[in-house]
Design a protein around this motif. Structure first.
Motif, PDB file in Angstrom:
ATOM      1  N   LEU A 222       0.798  -1.439   0.028  1.00  0.00           N
ATOM      2  CA  LEU A 222       0.229   0.016  -0.029  1.00  0.00           C
ATOM      3  C   LEU A 222       0.636   1.328  -0.251  1.00  0.00           C
ATOM      4  CD1 LEU A 222      -2.789  -1.194   2.510  1.00  0.00           C
ATOM      5  CD2 LEU A 222      -3.141  -0.685   0.191  1.00  0.00           C
ATOM      6  N   ASP A 223       1.752   1.137   0.688  1.00  0.00           N
ATOM      7  CA  ASP A 223       2.772   2.382   0.716  1.00  0.00           C
ATOM      8  C   ASP A 223       3.630   2.668  -0.527  1.00  0.00           C
ATOM      9  OD1 ASP A 223       2.214   2.691   3.307  1.00  0.00           O
ATOM     10  OD2 ASP A 223       3.511   1.473   4.027  1.00  0.00           O
ATOM     11  N   ARG A 224       3.848   1.528  -1.076  1.00  0.00           N
ATOM     12  CA  ARG A 224       4.589   1.515  -2.491  1.00  0.00           C
ATOM     13  C   ARG A 224       3.888   2.011  -3.288  1.00  0.00           C
ATOM     14  NH1 ARG A 224       5.445  -3.892  -1.764  1.00  0.00           N
ATOM     15  NH2 ARG A 224       4.791  -4.521  -3.724  1.00  0.00           N
ATOM     16  N   ILE A 225       2.443   2.108  -3.624  1.00  0.00           N
ATOM     17  CA  ILE A 225       1.553   2.668  -4.428  1.00  0.00           C
ATOM     18  C   ILE A 225       1.028   3.990  -4.174  1.00  0.00           C
ATOM     19  CG2 ILE A 225       1.259   0.193  -5.375  1.00  0.00           C
ATOM     20  CD1 ILE A 225      -1.442   0.610  -4.233  1.00  0.00           C
ATOM     21  N   GLY A 226       1.414   4.533  -3.097  1.00  0.00           N
ATOM     22  CA  GLY A 226       0.924   5.750  -2.357  1.00  0.00           C
ATOM     23  C   GLY A 226      -0.600   5.626  -2.071  1.00  0.00           C
ATOM     24  N   ALA A 227      -1.503   4.382  -1.456  1.00  0.00           N
ATOM     25  CA  ALA A 227      -2.610   4.360  -1.113  1.00  0.00           C
ATOM     26  C   ALA A 227      -2.695   4.896   0.315  1.00  0.00           C
ATOM     27  CB  ALA A 227      -3.088   2.698  -0.946  1.00  0.00           C
ATOM     28  N   ASP A 228      -4.019   5.313   0.270  1.00  0.00           N
ATOM     29  CA  ASP A 228      -4.421   6.030   1.718  1.00  0.00           C
ATOM     30  C   ASP A 228      -4.760   4.712   2.681  1.00  0.00           C
ATOM     31  OD1 ASP A 228      -5.744   7.341   3.938  1.00  0.00           O
ATOM     32  OD2 ASP A 228      -6.908   8.567   2.785  1.00  0.00           O
ATOM     33  N   ARG A 229      -4.024   4.560   3.616  1.00  0.00           N
ATOM     34  CA  ARG A 229      -4.106   3.408   4.431  1.00  0.00           C
ATOM     35  C   ARG A 229      -5.425   3.605   5.421  1.00  0.00           C
ATOM     36  NH1 ARG A 229      -0.806  -0.395   6.139  1.00  0.00           N
ATOM     37  NH2 ARG A 229       1.296  -0.951   4.988  1.00  0.00           N
ATOM     38  N   VAL A 230      -5.717   4.890   5.730  1.00  0.00           N
ATOM     39  CA  VAL A 230      -6.688   5.009   6.802  1.00  0.00           C
ATOM     40  C   VAL A 230      -8.239   4.599   5.847  1.00  0.00           C
ATOM     41  CG1 VAL A 230      -8.148   6.688   7.844  1.00  0.00           C
ATOM     42  CG2 VAL A 230      -5.675   6.585   7.915  1.00  0.00           C
ATOM     43  N   ALA A 231      -8.190   5.180   4.508  1.00  0.00           N
ATOM     44  CA  ALA A 231      -9.313   4.808   3.791  1.00  0.00           C
ATOM     45  C   ALA A 231      -9.552   3.504   3.391  1.00  0.00           C
ATOM     46  CB  ALA A 231      -9.394   5.501   2.771  1.00  0.00           C
ATOM     47  N   VAL A 232      -8.355   2.746   3.274  1.00  0.00           N
ATOM     48  CA  VAL A 232      -8.488   1.374   2.866  1.00  0.00           C
ATOM     49  C   VAL A 232      -8.853   0.532   4.001  1.00  0.00           C
ATOM     50  CG1 VAL A 232      -6.994  -0.982   2.410  1.00  0.00           C
ATOM     51  CG2 VAL A 232      -6.581   1.390   0.978  1.00  0.00           C
ATOM     52  N   ALA A 233      -8.451   0.914   5.262  1.00  0.00           N
ATOM     53  CA  ALA A 233      -8.994   0.066   6.462  1.00  0.00           C
ATOM     54  C   ALA A 233     -10.302   0.461   6.577  1.00  0.00           C
ATOM     55  CB  ALA A 233      -8.121   0.724   7.450  1.00  0.00           C
ATOM     56  N   GLU A 234     -11.017   1.618   6.528  1.00  0.00           N
ATOM     57  CA  GLU A 234     -12.289   1.870   6.739  1.00  0.00           C
ATOM     58  C   GLU A 234     -13.232   1.093   5.732  1.00  0.00           C
ATOM     59  OE1 GLU A 234     -15.326   5.766   6.413  1.00  0.00           O
ATOM     60  OE2 GLU A 234     -13.313   6.101   6.848  1.00  0.00           O
ATOM     61  N   ILE A 235     -12.632   1.196   4.509  1.00  0.00           N
ATOM     62  CA  ILE A 235     -13.446   0.500   3.330  1.00  0.00           C
ATOM     63  C   ILE A 235     -13.687  -0.937   3.773  1.00  0.00           C
ATOM     64  CG2 ILE A 235     -13.405  -0.414   1.044  1.00  0.00           C
ATOM     65  CD1 ILE A 235     -12.093   2.564   0.300  1.00  0.00           C
ATOM     66  N   ALA A 236     -12.544  -1.618   4.307  1.00  0.00           N
ATOM     67  CA  ALA A 236     -12.499  -3.155   4.421  1.00  0.00           C
ATOM     68  C   ALA A 236     -13.270  -3.335   5.587  1.00  0.00           C
ATOM     69  CB  ALA A 236     -11.097  -3.625   5.019  1.00  0.00           C
TER      70      ALA A 236
END
Length: 300
Positions: A226-240
């Motif tokens: 996730l960090d390598r592609i510049g993803a928003d970890r907070v958003a990803v966690a909330e969606i999941a």
């Protein structure tokens, strides 16, 4: 009530607590979410039978979620809106289907296979009138804005970049399809939704497969990608978390309703076609609800 620029389709989780259905009609946030998901399930079932591209059914789901930020589920039955949004999406995505083919499929799945509506019948004419009348309402509510950014496109790119196996890619695709049943598209970006789907997929498949997947032998199980592609970890966690919580509520709803309801499909079709109003106490069974995604159910 949510107030913002008419063509601004970005909302927050708090906005979903102030929709017309919740504020003016007494729906709970959870009930509205389930009704939206049932409507999207109808869209998916009909799309598969009509052999529509995945993008068409996804656009229809987005239109439906946007529509119910402007109108209530009490005012417009979710099956009516689902059918009409799919009809509109067929035009927007240039995958047209004639009403003579379209309506019988909608009626079949809306009634859970208990009713038919061949051209020339009263049932067919009722649905034809509803779809053509509601099409204008939907286009006005959407301000004729048919542009949709789909997570499916981002997912295809990420699967290639990360070197995902076919099994992982199919599982992630199924999670994206389920994400479209929720108003996630109103809150989060297409990239975040696709990343969350991959993250969930790596937790469903075997750990050995997740360890082996990924470009340059890098593991997917720790989400370091996730960090390598510049993803928003907070958003990803909330969606999941949002999706997993919905699975639990949907399963509980099915248990409460009782899965074997012999008249539920006909009652749902009647409620949708005979009146645009649905009573606050009514419950309508979903034609294709599920707790865990099927890796190939929405793959086109």
């Amino acid at each position: 009530m949510v107030e913002r620029e008419w063509t601004d389709w970005k909302f927050t989780r708090e906005d979903l607590k102030r929709t017309p259905s919740v504020v003016a009609c007494g729906w709970t946030v959870e009930r509205e979410e389930l009704d939206r998901a049932k409507a999207c399930a109808l869209i998916y079932s009909a799309s598969k039978k009509l052999q529509l591209p995945q993008i068409t059914s996804a656009s229809a789901c987005v239109y439906l979620h946007r529509f119910f930020m402007r109108h209530s589920l009490k005012e417009y039955h979710h099956y009516n809106i689902a059918a009409t949004c799919l009809f509109v999406a067929c035009k927007a995505e240039e995958s047209l289907r004639k009403l003579e083919i379209f309506i019988p499929v909608i009626v079949y799945y809306a009634s859970k296979g208990n009713r038919k509506a061949p051209p020339g019948t009263a049932e067919f004419e009722k649905w034809r009138a509803v779809i053509l009348r509601t099409e204008v309402v939907i286009l006005q509510a959407l301000c004729f804005d048919m542009v949709v950014e789909h997570p499916h496109v981002a997912l295809i790119d990420l699967c290639d970049r990360l070197g995902l196996t076919r099994h992982l890619s199919q599982m992630a695709w199924s999670f994206v399809a389920d994400c479209m049943r929720l108003p996630l598209c109103l809150v989060h970006t297409a990239k975040s939704i696709s990343c969350a789907s991959i993250s969930l997929a790596t937790r469903v498949v075997s750990s050995s497969e997740a360890m082996a997947a990924g470009s340059a032998g890098s593991s997917l199980v720790d989400d370091s990608w996730l960090d390598r592609i510049g993803a928003d970890r907070v958003a990803v966690a909330e969606i999941a978390q949002w999706l997993l919580e919905f699975y639990a509520r949907e399963a509980q709803s099915r248990m409460t309703r009782g899965v074997a309801d012999g008249s539920g499909g006909v009652a749902a079709a009647d409620a949708a076609i005979h009146t645009p109003m649905s009573s606050p106490g009514s419950t309508i069974a979903s034609p294709m609800s599920h707790v865990q995604p099927s890796p190939s159910s929405e793959q086109k």
